[in-house]
Each structure stands twice: as structure tokens, then as C-alpha cells.
Design a protein around this motif. Structure first.
Motif, PDB file in Angstrom:
ATOM      1  N   MET A  60       0.842  -1.203   0.000  1.00  0.00           N
ATOM      2  CA  MET A  60       0.000   0.000   0.000  1.00  0.00           C
ATOM      3  C   MET A  60       0.878   1.255   0.000  1.00  0.00           C
ATOM      4  O   MET A  60       0.611   2.210  -0.738  1.00  0.00           O
ATOM      5  CB  MET A  60      -0.919  -0.004   1.222  1.00  0.00           C
ATOM      6  N   ARG A  61       1.926   1.245   0.814  1.00  0.00           N
ATOM      7  CA  ARG A  61       2.839   2.384   0.892  1.00  0.00           C
ATOM      8  C   ARG A  61       3.448   2.675  -0.473  1.00  0.00           C
ATOM      9  O   ARG A  61       3.478   3.818  -0.925  1.00  0.00           O
ATOM     10  CB  ARG A  61       3.930   2.053   1.914  1.00  0.00           C
ATOM     11  N   SER A  62       3.924   1.641  -1.155  1.00  0.00           N
ATOM     12  CA  SER A  62       4.572   1.862  -2.451  1.00  0.00           C
ATOM     13  C   SER A  62       3.552   2.224  -3.530  1.00  0.00           C
ATOM     14  O   SER A  62       3.839   3.070  -4.378  1.00  0.00           O
ATOM     15  CB  SER A  62       5.432   0.669  -2.860  1.00  0.00           C
ATOM     16  N   LEU A  63       2.348   1.641  -3.494  1.00  0.00           N
ATOM     17  CA  LEU A  63       1.307   2.002  -4.457  1.00  0.00           C
ATOM     18  C   LEU A  63       0.950   3.483  -4.331  1.00  0.00           C
ATOM     19  O   LEU A  63       0.902   4.205  -5.326  1.00  0.00           O
ATOM     20  CB  LEU A  63       0.043   1.158  -4.230  1.00  0.00           C
ATOM     21  N   VAL A  64       0.711   3.937  -3.109  1.00  0.00           N
ATOM     22  CA  VAL A  64       0.334   5.333  -2.879  1.00  0.00           C
ATOM     23  C   VAL A  64       1.481   6.265  -3.289  1.00  0.00           C
ATOM     24  O   VAL A  64       1.254   7.279  -3.950  1.00  0.00           O
ATOM     25  CB  VAL A  64      -0.091   5.555  -1.408  1.00  0.00           C
ATOM     26  N   LEU A  76       0.343  21.718   8.657  1.00  0.00           N
ATOM     27  CA  LEU A  76       0.384  20.467   7.907  1.00  0.00           C
ATOM     28  C   LEU A  76      -1.038  19.966   7.628  1.00  0.00           C
ATOM     29  O   LEU A  76      -1.842  19.848   8.548  1.00  0.00           O
ATOM     30  CB  LEU A  76       1.147  19.415   8.728  1.00  0.00           C
ATOM     31  N   LYS A  77      -1.350  19.711   6.363  1.00  0.00           N
ATOM     32  CA  LYS A  77      -2.641  19.100   6.007  1.00  0.00           C
ATOM     33  C   LYS A  77      -2.543  17.614   6.311  1.00  0.00           C
ATOM     34  O   LYS A  77      -1.489  17.000   6.079  1.00  0.00           O
ATOM     35  CB  LYS A  77      -2.948  19.280   4.516  1.00  0.00           C
ATOM     36  N   ILE A  78      -3.643  17.035   6.782  1.00  0.00           N
ATOM     37  CA  ILE A  78      -3.650  15.621   7.157  1.00  0.00           C
ATOM     38  C   ILE A  78      -4.805  14.916   6.450  1.00  0.00           C
ATOM     39  O   ILE A  78      -5.937  15.393   6.466  1.00  0.00           O
ATOM     40  CB  ILE A  78      -3.775  15.452   8.685  1.00  0.00           C
ATOM     41  N   LEU A  79      -4.462  13.783   5.845  1.00  0.00           N
ATOM     42  CA  LEU A  79      -5.426  12.951   5.144  1.00  0.00           C
ATOM     43  C   LEU A  79      -5.271  11.538   5.707  1.00  0.00           C
ATOM     44  O   LEU A  79      -4.157  11.021   5.771  1.00  0.00           O
ATOM     45  CB  LEU A  79      -5.080  12.980   3.653  1.00  0.00           C
ATOM     46  N   LEU A  80      -6.382  10.946   6.147  1.00  0.00           N
ATOM     47  CA  LEU A  80      -6.348   9.597   6.713  1.00  0.00           C
ATOM     48  C   LEU A  80      -6.853   8.581   5.695  1.00  0.00           C
ATOM     49  O   LEU A  80      -7.646   8.918   4.811  1.00  0.00           O
ATOM     50  CB  LEU A  80      -7.229   9.517   7.966  1.00  0.00           C
ATOM     51  N   MET A  81      -6.389   7.339   5.847  1.00  0.00           N
ATOM     52  CA  MET A  81      -6.841   6.219   5.021  1.00  0.00           C
ATOM     53  C   MET A  81      -7.259   5.084   5.951  1.00  0.00           C
ATOM     54  O   MET A  81      -6.593   4.846   6.953  1.00  0.00           O
ATOM     55  CB  MET A  81      -5.712   5.671   4.143  1.00  0.00           C
ATOM     56  N   THR A  82      -8.331   4.377   5.591  1.00  0.00           N
ATOM     57  CA  THR A  82      -8.708   3.195   6.363  1.00  0.00           C
ATOM     58  C   THR A  82      -9.604   2.276   5.548  1.00  0.00           C
ATOM     59  O   THR A  82     -10.326   2.739   4.668  1.00  0.00           O
ATOM     60  CB  THR A  82      -9.413   3.557   7.690  1.00  0.00           C
ATOM     61  N   GLY A  83      -9.532   1.015   5.876  1.00  0.00           N
ATOM     62  CA  GLY A  83     -10.420   0.030   5.260  1.00  0.00           C
ATOM     63  C   GLY A  83     -11.453  -0.466   6.254  1.00  0.00           C
ATOM     64  O   GLY A  83     -12.207  -1.384   5.968  1.00  0.00           O
ATOM     65  N   THR A 133     -11.407   5.933   2.000  1.00  0.00           N
ATOM     66  CA  THR A 133     -11.755   4.551   2.313  1.00  0.00           C
ATOM     67  C   THR A 133     -11.016   3.588   1.389  1.00  0.00           C
ATOM     68  O   THR A 133     -11.039   3.749   0.172  1.00  0.00           O
ATOM     69  CB  THR A 133     -13.274   4.344   2.170  1.00  0.00           C
ATOM     70  N   LYS A 134     -10.352   2.601   2.007  1.00  0.00           N
ATOM     71  CA  LYS A 134      -9.701   1.526   1.257  1.00  0.00           C
ATOM     72  C   LYS A 134     -10.733   0.447   0.972  1.00  0.00           C
ATOM     73  O   LYS A 134     -11.601   0.227   1.815  1.00  0.00           O
ATOM     74  CB  LYS A 134      -8.560   0.908   2.078  1.00  0.00           C
ATOM     75  N   PRO A 135     -10.662  -0.275  -0.108  1.00  0.00           N
ATOM     76  CA  PRO A 135      -9.679  -0.075  -1.180  1.00  0.00           C
ATOM     77  C   PRO A 135     -10.078   1.117  -2.049  1.00  0.00           C
ATOM     78  O   PRO A 135     -11.253   1.442  -2.173  1.00  0.00           O
ATOM     79  CB  PRO A 135      -9.759  -1.374  -1.981  1.00  0.00           C
TER      80      PRO A 135
END
Length: 125
Positions: A13-17, A76-83, A103-105
């Protein structure tokens, strides 16, 4: 060139993003958990335009990271990700410090759009 710090405990996920948002010319730095991301933020004195972090991670989760980052680096702008729906619910009370929750995916297009929106909001604000 905007600098984006990406924190996610999943290598893929880290490398895809990182690859997806680098397509838009952004410089990316990656961290494998919240504690690692906080070390990077501190070492680089918060010189990032956006923090993009997963919520559920070992050591320090994304919400704890977001709270600390917002306190120490208020620009700092903050963007969260979660599934996970329950994690998204936990983040709902953070509207004052978090731009959005992705939202993941998600598709490459979705994450690029979310990053572009967050960076545009940073410029406008």
C-alpha cells in the motif's frame, strides 16, 4: 513541488500510494508506522505539505499521529486512510484537524484526487 509523507504499515500500500502521487510530481517520503512518521516529521521540522496516513498501524496509529502532528505542525494538512468502518467512525470527530478520510480499497485515481483536493485546500487556507 509538494512534499507528502506517507505512513502505512503495509509495504504494498505504501509503495502504491507513493507511486500514484509521484505521478503528479509530488515528492514522497514513506514511513512504516506512526512512530516512524513522527520521527521523520520531527527530524525534518514538519517541512511537508501533506501527511497521508493509515489509521490502523502498530506502534502508533494514524489518529495518534494526526493529533500529535496537528499539535506540533499546525500548517500540515492531514489525510487519513482506512479500510475499517469502525476506524472511520473514530476519525469522524477529528474534522478540525483532518482534511478527509479515504476509504480503502481505493483506485489510483481516487487517491490522486484526494491528495490534490487536500493540497488545494492547504493553498486556499
Amino acid at each position: 513541488m509538494p512534499r507528502v509523507l506517507i505512513a502505512d504499515d503495509e509495504d504494498s500500500m505504501r509503495s502504491l500510494v507513493a507511486r500514484a502521487i509521484a505521478m503528479d510530481g509530488h515528492e514522497t517520503v514513506t514511513a512504516e508506522d506512526g512512530a516512524d512518521a513522527l520521527d521523520i516529521l520531527t527530524r525534518e521540522q514538519g517541512l511537508f505539505d501533506l501527511l497521508l496516513t493509515d489509521i490502523q498501524m502498530p506502534v502508533m496509529d494514524g489518529i495518534a499521529l494526526a493529533l500529535t502532528a496537528a499539535r506540533d505542525f499546525p500548517n500540515l494538512k492531514i489525510l487519513l486512510m482506512t479500510g475499517f468502518a469502525d476506524q472511520r467512525e473514530r476519525a469522524s470527530g477529528l474534522n478540525a484537524i483532518v482534511h478527509d478520510v479515504v476509504t480503502k480499497p481505493f483506485s489510483v485515481h481516487d487517491i490522486r484526487t484526494a491528495v490534490a483536493d487536500a493540497l488545494a485546500a492547504r493553498e486556499a487556507g
